[in-house]
Design an enzyme around this catalytic site. Sequence first.
Site, short mmCIF file in Angstrom:
data_model
loop_
_atom_site.label_atom_id
_atom_site.label_comp_id
_atom_site.label_asym_id
_atom_site.label_seq_id
_atom_site.Cartn_x
_atom_site.Cartn_y
_atom_site.Cartn_z
N LEU A 101 0.72 -1.29 -0.17
CA LEU A 101 0.12 -0.01 0.10
C LEU A 101 0.87 1.35 0.01
O LEU A 101 0.68 2.14 -0.70
CB LEU A 101 -1.11 0.06 1.26
CG LEU A 101 -1.94 -1.29 1.30
CD1 LEU A 101 -2.98 -1.04 2.55
CD2 LEU A 101 -2.62 -1.46 0.07
N ILE B 253 11.80 -0.61 6.80
CA ILE B 253 12.84 -1.35 7.45
C ILE B 253 13.63 -1.95 6.14
O ILE B 253 14.68 -2.31 6.52
CB ILE B 253 12.32 -2.31 8.28
CG1 ILE B 253 13.35 -2.97 9.45
CG2 ILE B 253 11.66 -3.63 7.54
CD1 ILE B 253 13.01 -3.91 10.52
N ASP C 99 13.84 1.36 11.83
CA ASP C 99 13.11 0.36 12.63
C ASP C 99 11.87 1.26 13.50
O ASP C 99 12.05 2.01 14.33
CB ASP C 99 13.72 -0.34 13.53
CG ASP C 99 13.05 -1.36 14.17
OD1 ASP C 99 11.91 -1.61 14.13
OD2 ASP C 99 13.91 -2.60 14.77
N PHE D 39 1.83 3.77 7.77
CA PHE D 39 1.37 2.59 7.16
C PHE D 39 2.30 1.52 7.42
O PHE D 39 2.23 0.51 6.74
CB PHE D 39 1.23 2.67 5.61
CG PHE D 39 -0.24 3.09 5.16
CD1 PHE D 39 -0.76 4.37 5.60
CD2 PHE D 39 -1.06 2.51 4.16
CE1 PHE D 39 -1.93 4.68 5.13
CE2 PHE D 39 -2.36 2.73 3.83
CZ PHE D 39 -2.55 3.66 4.29
N GLY D 40 3.30 1.54 8.38
CA GLY D 40 4.10 0.69 8.66
C GLY D 40 3.96 -0.06 9.58
O GLY D 40 3.27 0.05 10.65
N HIS E 37 -9.83 -5.71 10.73
CA HIS E 37 -9.71 -6.73 11.86
C HIS E 37 -9.67 -6.01 13.34
O HIS E 37 -9.94 -6.96 14.30
CB HIS E 37 -8.24 -7.26 11.65
CG HIS E 37 -8.18 -7.92 10.45
ND1 HIS E 37 -9.20 -9.09 10.03
CD2 HIS E 37 -7.44 -7.68 9.08
CE1 HIS E 37 -8.92 -9.29 8.83
NE2 HIS E 37 -7.69 -8.55 8.27
N TYR F 210 -3.11 -9.06 15.71
CA TYR F 210 -2.88 -8.29 14.62
C TYR F 210 -4.14 -7.08 14.60
O TYR F 210 -3.84 -6.02 14.88
CB TYR F 210 -2.91 -8.77 13.13
CG TYR F 210 -3.13 -7.88 11.92
CD1 TYR F 210 -1.82 -7.17 11.65
CD2 TYR F 210 -4.16 -7.66 11.25
CE1 TYR F 210 -1.91 -6.23 10.74
CE2 TYR F 210 -4.08 -6.67 10.18
CZ TYR F 210 -2.96 -5.89 9.96
OH TYR F 210 -2.98 -5.03 9.00
N LYS G 208 -4.47 -2.91 16.11
CA LYS G 208 -5.17 -1.81 15.57
C LYS G 208 -6.05 -1.15 16.75
O LYS G 208 -6.30 -0.05 16.67
CB LYS G 208 -6.01 -2.35 14.42
CG LYS G 208 -5.25 -3.09 13.34
CD LYS G 208 -4.29 -2.04 12.72
CE LYS G 208 -3.64 -2.79 11.49
NZ LYS G 208 -2.65 -2.08 10.94
N ARG H 42 -15.64 -12.40 -0.86
CA ARG H 42 -15.48 -11.72 0.35
C ARG H 42 -15.20 -10.38 -0.12
O ARG H 42 -15.71 -9.21 -0.04
CB ARG H 42 -14.60 -12.01 1.45
CG ARG H 42 -14.25 -11.13 2.63
CD ARG H 42 -13.38 -11.76 3.85
NE ARG H 42 -13.08 -10.42 4.75
CZ ARG H 42 -11.87 -9.83 4.71
NH1 ARG H 42 -11.17 -9.71 3.80
NH2 ARG H 42 -11.92 -8.71 5.83
#
Length: 277
Positions: free
Chosen positions: A12, A32, A49, A69-70, A111, A134, A138, A171
């Site tokens: 992305l 990274i 990092d 977005f990392g 998620h 994960y 978020k 989906r």
Amino acid sequence: MKLVLTGAAGSLGSHLRAPLAAMCDALVSTDIAPDIGTLYPGETYVQADLAQMDQIAPLLEGADMVVHFGAIVDEKPFEELLGPNFVGSYNIWEAGYQAGVKRVVYASSIHAVGMYPKSECIGIDVPHRPDTFYGLAKCFTEDLGRMYWEKRQMESVHLRILSCADVANTRALGSWLSYDDMIQLVTRAIDTPSVGFAIIYGVSNNDRTPVDNAKAAFLGYRPKDNAEQFAEKLLAEAPPVDVTDPGQMCHGGPFASVDLGQSGMAQLRLLNDKTKS
């Protein structure tokens, strides 16, 4: 305007580099990875990092906004996600606050609410219901963003992306976010004059979209693409639905059915659509 883009080497982030470089005076891209290839006008690249504050803080000096977005973009054992996905978010917000950053635009995810059944059309204000570690990261970052707004007046927009990749399964007929719509979504999150703390679903204008963005309309995001063009072929080839499988019945898809710590992406069989610079 100076923007910082994390995750610039990802699928992305790679699509965001050119449009972000075009809308600001200076774009600092970071990841990274050792490098990201040819740079766009006004873009610089720094390998860093996210889990290391001493590597992140200098990048944010003088920045107006961060497009964050990392992350590790899959379910993994908690210990593997802790650094990039949890500590990394804290480092972005705290370093951003110290540097006077106005706003963070964050790649959140469906998620965070992935265990809701797809029969419920959920809005932006439903309680968190993560499907994985994960997804839990978020939730953590959305709450972090809300806290930094309410305690420190640092704005953030949290983009709960459903699926931004090729339409390869049924989906995706509801969850698809096209790359053009993703770019529009990020652009609106940047150029809206005031956002406070905001959540918005990252999804295109699909006939079968299972979420409701009505309360985030002030951001001006008006998606144009529709996955229905792929419906006839995908539905004809799809196996019967297993109504006992959370992966088919919940918003989180395969992430809702995998064991904690086990990959959800492996079941999606997505193509690598990362741009080449």
